[in-house]
Write an enzyme that holds these catalytic residues in place. Structure first.
Site, mmCIF file in Angstrom:
data_model
loop_
_atom_site.group_PDB
_atom_site.id
_atom_site.type_symbol
_atom_site.label_atom_id
_atom_site.label_comp_id
_atom_site.label_asym_id
_atom_site.label_seq_id
_atom_site.Cartn_x
_atom_site.Cartn_y
_atom_site.Cartn_z
ATOM 1 N N SER A 123 0.809 -1.232 0.000
ATOM 2 C CA SER A 123 0.000 0.000 0.000
ATOM 3 C C SER A 123 0.837 1.274 0.000
ATOM 4 O O SER A 123 1.889 1.344 0.648
ATOM 5 C CB SER A 123 -0.875 -0.026 1.254
ATOM 6 O OG SER A 123 -1.414 1.242 1.505
ATOM 7 N N GLU A 125 0.103 3.650 1.693
ATOM 8 C CA GLU A 125 0.096 4.087 3.093
ATOM 9 C C GLU A 125 1.489 3.876 3.713
ATOM 10 O O GLU A 125 1.843 4.527 4.697
ATOM 11 C CB GLU A 125 -0.979 3.297 3.842
ATOM 12 C CG GLU A 125 -1.231 3.680 5.284
ATOM 13 C CD GLU A 125 -1.949 5.019 5.521
ATOM 14 O OE1 GLU A 125 -2.514 5.581 4.582
ATOM 15 O OE2 GLU A 125 -1.911 5.488 6.672
ATOM 16 N N TYR A 147 -1.622 0.418 10.696
ATOM 17 C CA TYR A 147 -1.861 -0.267 9.423
ATOM 18 C C TYR A 147 -0.650 -0.107 8.504
ATOM 19 O O TYR A 147 -0.167 -1.074 7.903
ATOM 20 C CB TYR A 147 -3.118 0.311 8.761
ATOM 21 C CG TYR A 147 -3.313 -0.120 7.325
ATOM 22 C CD1 TYR A 147 -3.966 -1.300 7.009
ATOM 23 C CD2 TYR A 147 -2.844 0.673 6.269
ATOM 24 C CE1 TYR A 147 -4.146 -1.694 5.683
ATOM 25 C CE2 TYR A 147 -3.026 0.298 4.943
ATOM 26 C CZ TYR A 147 -3.672 -0.880 4.653
ATOM 27 O OH TYR A 147 -3.842 -1.270 3.338
HETATM 28 P P1 NAP Z 1 -11.409 -4.914 1.736
HETATM 29 O O1 NAP Z 1 -12.558 -4.575 0.834
HETATM 30 O O2 NAP Z 1 -11.415 -4.401 3.131
HETATM 31 O O3 NAP Z 1 -11.310 -6.510 1.773
HETATM 32 C C1 NAP Z 1 -10.553 -7.172 2.740
HETATM 33 C C2 NAP Z 1 -10.785 -8.663 2.612
HETATM 34 O O4 NAP Z 1 -9.981 -9.350 3.580
HETATM 35 C C3 NAP Z 1 -12.248 -9.102 2.862
HETATM 36 O O5 NAP Z 1 -12.572 -10.120 1.952
HETATM 37 C C4 NAP Z 1 -12.162 -9.670 4.266
HETATM 38 O O6 NAP Z 1 -13.141 -10.641 4.543
HETATM 39 C C5 NAP Z 1 -10.788 -10.330 4.232
HETATM 40 N N1 NAP Z 1 -10.232 -10.604 5.561
HETATM 41 C C6 NAP Z 1 -10.009 -9.713 6.556
HETATM 42 N N2 NAP Z 1 -9.504 -10.338 7.628
HETATM 43 C C7 NAP Z 1 -9.402 -11.648 7.308
HETATM 44 C C8 NAP Z 1 -8.980 -12.797 8.003
HETATM 45 N N3 NAP Z 1 -8.557 -12.736 9.265
HETATM 46 N N4 NAP Z 1 -8.990 -13.992 7.374
HETATM 47 C C9 NAP Z 1 -9.448 -14.085 6.099
HETATM 48 N N5 NAP Z 1 -9.895 -13.029 5.386
HETATM 49 C C10 NAP Z 1 -9.879 -11.833 5.986
HETATM 50 O O7 NAP Z 1 -10.032 -4.467 1.079
HETATM 51 P P2 NAP Z 1 -9.688 -4.043 -0.430
HETATM 52 O O8 NAP Z 1 -9.929 -2.583 -0.584
HETATM 53 O O9 NAP Z 1 -10.316 -5.003 -1.364
HETATM 54 O O10 NAP Z 1 -8.098 -4.213 -0.426
HETATM 55 C C11 NAP Z 1 -7.498 -5.473 -0.713
HETATM 56 C C12 NAP Z 1 -6.074 -5.470 -0.163
HETATM 57 O O11 NAP Z 1 -5.347 -4.433 -0.772
HETATM 58 C C13 NAP Z 1 -5.952 -5.255 1.333
HETATM 59 O O12 NAP Z 1 -4.851 -6.009 1.778
HETATM 60 C C14 NAP Z 1 -5.660 -3.767 1.466
HETATM 61 O O13 NAP Z 1 -4.976 -3.506 2.663
HETATM 62 C C15 NAP Z 1 -4.793 -3.567 0.229
HETATM 63 N N6 NAP Z 1 -4.805 -2.237 -0.352
HETATM 64 C C16 NAP Z 1 -5.984 -1.640 -0.673
HETATM 65 C C17 NAP Z 1 -5.978 -0.393 -1.277
HETATM 66 C C18 NAP Z 1 -7.270 0.298 -1.666
HETATM 67 O O14 NAP Z 1 -7.220 1.502 -1.918
HETATM 68 N N7 NAP Z 1 -8.367 -0.418 -1.764
HETATM 69 C C19 NAP Z 1 -4.751 0.232 -1.567
HETATM 70 C C20 NAP Z 1 -3.570 -0.426 -1.245
HETATM 71 C C21 NAP Z 1 -3.605 -1.665 -0.652
HETATM 72 P P3 NAP Z 1 -14.611 -10.251 5.131
HETATM 73 O O15 NAP Z 1 -15.471 -10.039 3.903
HETATM 74 O O16 NAP Z 1 -14.974 -11.436 5.929
HETATM 75 O O17 NAP Z 1 -14.448 -9.002 5.940
HETATM 76 O O1 G4F Z 2 -10.665 6.492 2.499
HETATM 77 P P1 G4F Z 2 -9.698 6.459 3.613
HETATM 78 O O2 G4F Z 2 -10.183 5.852 4.885
HETATM 79 O O3 G4F Z 2 -8.419 5.749 3.029
HETATM 80 P P2 G4F Z 2 -6.875 5.710 3.485
HETATM 81 O O4 G4F Z 2 -6.710 5.977 4.917
HETATM 82 O O5 G4F Z 2 -6.111 6.576 2.534
HETATM 83 O O6 G4F Z 2 -6.527 4.166 3.227
HETATM 84 C C1 G4F Z 2 -6.943 3.490 2.047
HETATM 85 O O7 G4F Z 2 -5.937 3.611 1.079
HETATM 86 C C2 G4F Z 2 -4.695 2.964 1.419
HETATM 87 C C3 G4F Z 2 -3.745 3.208 0.255
HETATM 88 O O8 G4F Z 2 -3.155 4.479 0.406
HETATM 89 C C4 G4F Z 2 -4.975 1.495 1.630
HETATM 90 F F1 G4F Z 2 -3.814 0.835 1.889
HETATM 91 C C5 G4F Z 2 -5.943 1.300 2.772
HETATM 92 O O9 G4F Z 2 -6.247 -0.095 2.928
HETATM 93 C C6 G4F Z 2 -7.238 2.034 2.412
HETATM 94 O O10 G4F Z 2 -7.832 1.391 1.324
HETATM 95 O O11 G4F Z 2 -9.214 7.947 3.955
HETATM 96 C C7 G4F Z 2 -8.688 8.798 2.961
HETATM 97 C C8 G4F Z 2 -8.443 10.176 3.534
HETATM 98 C C9 G4F Z 2 -7.647 10.196 4.853
HETATM 99 O O12 G4F Z 2 -6.689 11.221 4.786
HETATM 100 C C10 G4F Z 2 -8.663 10.530 5.917
HETATM 101 O O13 G4F Z 2 -8.155 11.235 7.055
HETATM 102 O O14 G4F Z 2 -9.711 10.780 3.867
HETATM 103 C C11 G4F Z 2 -9.592 11.430 5.115
HETATM 104 N N1 G4F Z 2 -10.914 11.561 5.714
HETATM 105 C C12 G4F Z 2 -11.508 12.740 6.048
HETATM 106 N N2 G4F Z 2 -12.713 12.509 6.617
HETATM 107 C C13 G4F Z 2 -11.752 10.554 6.044
HETATM 108 C C14 G4F Z 2 -12.874 11.147 6.617
HETATM 109 N N3 G4F Z 2 -11.619 9.221 5.911
HETATM 110 C C15 G4F Z 2 -12.657 8.434 6.340
HETATM 111 N N4 G4F Z 2 -12.560 7.103 6.179
HETATM 112 N N5 G4F Z 2 -13.768 8.982 6.925
HETATM 113 C C16 G4F Z 2 -13.935 10.344 7.084
HETATM 114 O O15 G4F Z 2 -14.938 10.809 7.606
#
Ligand code: NAP
Ligand code: G4F
Length: 328
Positions: A123, A125, A147
């Protein structure tokens, strides 16, 4: 027929990736943890095409058994505690799933199917308090949340298994990516869901945290293609996937509310509960390596993405309203 095992298949990325791999003719195995109420919302349309395997990241035996059963050519490790804000109140669970879960999965592969190709969901992050703008594969990490710290561990243990055991292990450093399947807690979906509910008279205000944070937001459907491409190369490597554009949370609000003819200032209230103990102020990725080596390209831009998400939430909330019984 190639076989793939996806952890986190019920999440946003897992569901898009499973669809992509099914389209490509793969047999897809999905690891699913037990929950008191099963949640197949993101994968309802492909539920019967997946071979489901029960397992949990905290249970190494279940992961070994999953790899034994699937005998995958490719493993996409997407499961994690992925919500940054919850990593402060739950630092240990986040460490167990998001950091140690990667080692558990790598061990399962090393023991049962060491020639399987492995993708780790790293990520942006990890860059946290960014050392340079834009961030590249070579930019040092400075995580700002439990995280982010856990993801740095997951990244390096993946690199370490590649170097120690000669495994085909890749780390995809993905910047934020969104879609109508995004969890409701994440900021884009929180906003688009609220816009739909406000427009339809079901919600009066929207409580938010830091509106000045800047993110590089892309479309999840584009990003899962990059995951697949990484595992099709001759050599394993790490890649940044990003749009190369950054936008503030305030811009996100403007675009989403304007889509339905409203002004965000009339509804948004800043609530300290949503302000984080430490913030990642700015993310902006340079994905030139992925473009050059993988031939990866972006298809959906930021404004179009947010527009699609608002439209999808409007449709969904309207459907829910229609299916509600009328009170006489
Ligand atoms: P997500 O929608 O939160 O999905 C997370 C998945 O992990 C869900 O299927 C969840 O299952 C499963 N999970 C959580 N804990 C588990 C456990 N203990 N055992 C087995 N399965 C478990 O996340 P996403 O946005 O698709 O992201 C996918 C991956 O990419 C994550 O690793 C995230 O950190 C990483 N990532 C995401 C972003 C982004 O912007 N989306 C960016 C960079 C990296 P349940 O359905 O049961 O909750
Ligand atoms: O949507 P967010 O919660 O995503 P964040 O923290 O950037 O993390 C996501 O992206 C990462 C990759 O860079 C992934 F690895 C991670 O798993 C996840 O998918 O928040 C985005 C931004 C933050 O700066 C937060 O402080 O939005 C700001 N924010 C402002 N108000 C808020 C809010 N975020 C959330 N969730 N809720 C608010 O009310």
């Amino acid at each position: 027929m190639k076989k793939a095992l996806i952890t986190g298949i019920t999440g946003q990325d897992g569901s898009y990736l499973a669809e992509l791999l099914l389209e490509k003719g793969y047999k897809v195995y999905g690891l699913r943890r037990r929950t008191s109420t099963p949640n197949f919302e993101n994968v309802e349309q492909i539920k019967n095409e997946i071979e489901w395997i029960s397992g949990d990241l905290a249970d190494l035996a279940s992961l070994i058994e999953a790899v034994r059963l699937a005998q995958p050519d490719e493993v996409y490790h997407l499961a994690a505690q992925s919500f940054v804000a919850d990593s402060w109140p739950q630092p240990l669970a986040t460490g167990q799933m998001t950091a140690m879960g990667v080692t558990n999965m790598l061990e399962a592969v090393r023991i049962m199917k060491p020639d399987a190709r492995f993708y780790q969901a790293s990520s942006s992050e990890m860059f946290g308090k960014v050392a340079e703008i834009p961030q590249k594969e070579t930019t040092p990490f400075y995580p700002r949340s439990p995280y982010g710290v856990a993801k740095v561990y997951g990244h390096w243990i993946t690199v370490n298994y590649r170097e120690s055991f000669n495994m085909f292990a890749c780390s995809g450093i993905l910047f934020n990516h969104e879609s109508p399947r995004r969890g409701l807690d994440f900021v884009t979906r929180k906003v688009t869901d609220a816009v739909a509910r406000i427009k339809l008279g079901l919600q009066k205000e929207l409580r938010m945290g830091n509106l000045d944070a800047l993110r590089d937001w892309g479309f999840a459907g584009d990003y899962v293609k990059a995951m697949w491409l990484m595992l099709q190369q001759d050599e394993p490597d790490d890649y940044i996937i990003a749009t190369g554009e950054t936008h503030s949370v305030r811009e996100l609000l403007e675009i989403a509310f304007t889509r339905v003819g409203l002004h965000y200032e009339d509804y948004v209230i800043i609530d300290p509960r949503y302000v984080r103990p430490a913030e990642v102020d700015l993310l902006l990725g340079d994905c030139s390596k992925a473009k050059a080596k993988l031939g990866w390209k972006l298809e959906v831009g930021f404004a179009e993405l947010i527009g699609r998400m608002v439209d999808a939430d409007l449709e969904r909330v309207q459907r829910q309203l229609k299916s509600m019984p009328t009170v006489v």
